[in-house]
Design a protein around this motif. Structure first.
Motif, PDB file in Angstrom:
ATOM      1  N   TYR A  51       0.769  -1.181  -0.145  1.00  0.00           N
ATOM      2  CA  TYR A  51      -0.099   0.117  -0.029  1.00  0.00           C
ATOM      3  C   TYR A  51       0.947   0.976  -0.062  1.00  0.00           C
ATOM      4  N   ASN A  52       1.817   1.200   1.018  1.00  0.00           N
ATOM      5  CA  ASN A  52       2.738   2.551   0.968  1.00  0.00           C
ATOM      6  C   ASN A  52       3.436   2.670  -0.187  1.00  0.00           C
ATOM      7  N   SER A  53       3.918   1.795  -1.018  1.00  0.00           N
ATOM      8  CA  SER A  53       4.549   2.077  -1.947  1.00  0.00           C
ATOM      9  C   SER A  53       3.924   2.653  -3.337  1.00  0.00           C
ATOM     10  N   SER A  54       2.427   2.479  -2.951  1.00  0.00           N
ATOM     11  CA  SER A  54       1.695   3.111  -4.164  1.00  0.00           C
ATOM     12  C   SER A  54       0.994   4.352  -3.826  1.00  0.00           C
ATOM     13  N   PHE A  55       0.527   4.666  -2.380  1.00  0.00           N
ATOM     14  CA  PHE A  55       0.130   5.658  -2.115  1.00  0.00           C
ATOM     15  C   PHE A  55       0.801   6.110  -0.608  1.00  0.00           C
TER      16      PHE A  55
END
Length: 207
Positions: A51-55
């Motif tokens: 998740y954090n790598s995308s948003f």
């Protein structure tokens, strides 16, 4: 012995789409502020790292959802315009029918858009991003209208920006009324009525 097919990891784009789908579902069910990163990850079976790598934030996630809606709307309007121009009869009437068929009421998106719209109005930094995306939607509608009106002389192609705003306002307002009172307002009914009024006014001016 037959070889097992190699397991492939989802691409970054596929992961991003999964997160967007899960976020839309979570936001519609629990609200924008009531949904957590953990809830979204659990729904789509992804780690927090993915998740954090995308948003980086829920705000960024919302605007990514909005961008996806704009891309799909543009594709639908291009198809609706091509369909309207290829059919016999009034291009304005044909366009409206095609537009309504390709852009029906979407409860999940409306709930998220309404909630985030209020949030943006309270936060000027968010409001500017929200307005920029609405401007893109209006430009798409205006462009489609320009193509249609060139082929239908009953409507004078003046004030297209305001006509585009009126169509968007009627569509979003009718979504609220249709979701609140589904037996009173059918999908596309108020837009259909709006075009009837515009054509009636144009005919009066010609006469």
């Amino acid at each position: 012995m037959s070889r097992r097919p190699a397991r492939t990891r989802p691409t970054r784009a596929q992961t991003r789409e999964r997160i967007l789908d899960g976020a839309l579902e979570a936001f519609a069910e629990r609200g924008f502020h009531g949904s957590t990163q953990e809830d979204i990850c659990e729904r789509v079976g992804l780690s927090r790292g993915a998740y954090n790598s995308s948003f980086r934030s829920k705000d960024e996630l919302f605007f990514a959802l909005y961008d996806r809606v704009i891309e799909r709307l543009q594709s639908r309007l291009e198809e609706a315009t091509a369909c309207a121009l290829s059919m016999p009869g009034s291009t304005a009437d044909n366009f409206l029918k095609a537009f309504i068929a390709s852009y029906p009421f979407d409860r999940d998106w409306y709930l998220l858009q309404a909630e985030f719209g209020l949030y943006a109005l309270r936060h000027p930094a968010m409001a500017s991003h929200y307005a920029e995306r609405q401007g893109r939607i209006l430009a798409i509608i205006e462009g489609a209208l320009a193509d249609i009106l060139r082929e239908d002389s009953r409507i004078v192609a003046r004030g297209l920006p305001r006509i585009a705003r009126l169509i968007l306002a009627v569509h979003e307002g009718s979504m609220f009324q249709g979701l609140l009172e589904p037996h009173e307002v059918a999908s596309g009914e108020l837009l259909d009525f709006l075009v009837d009024l515009m054509l009636a006014r144009a005919a009066t001016r010609v006469d």
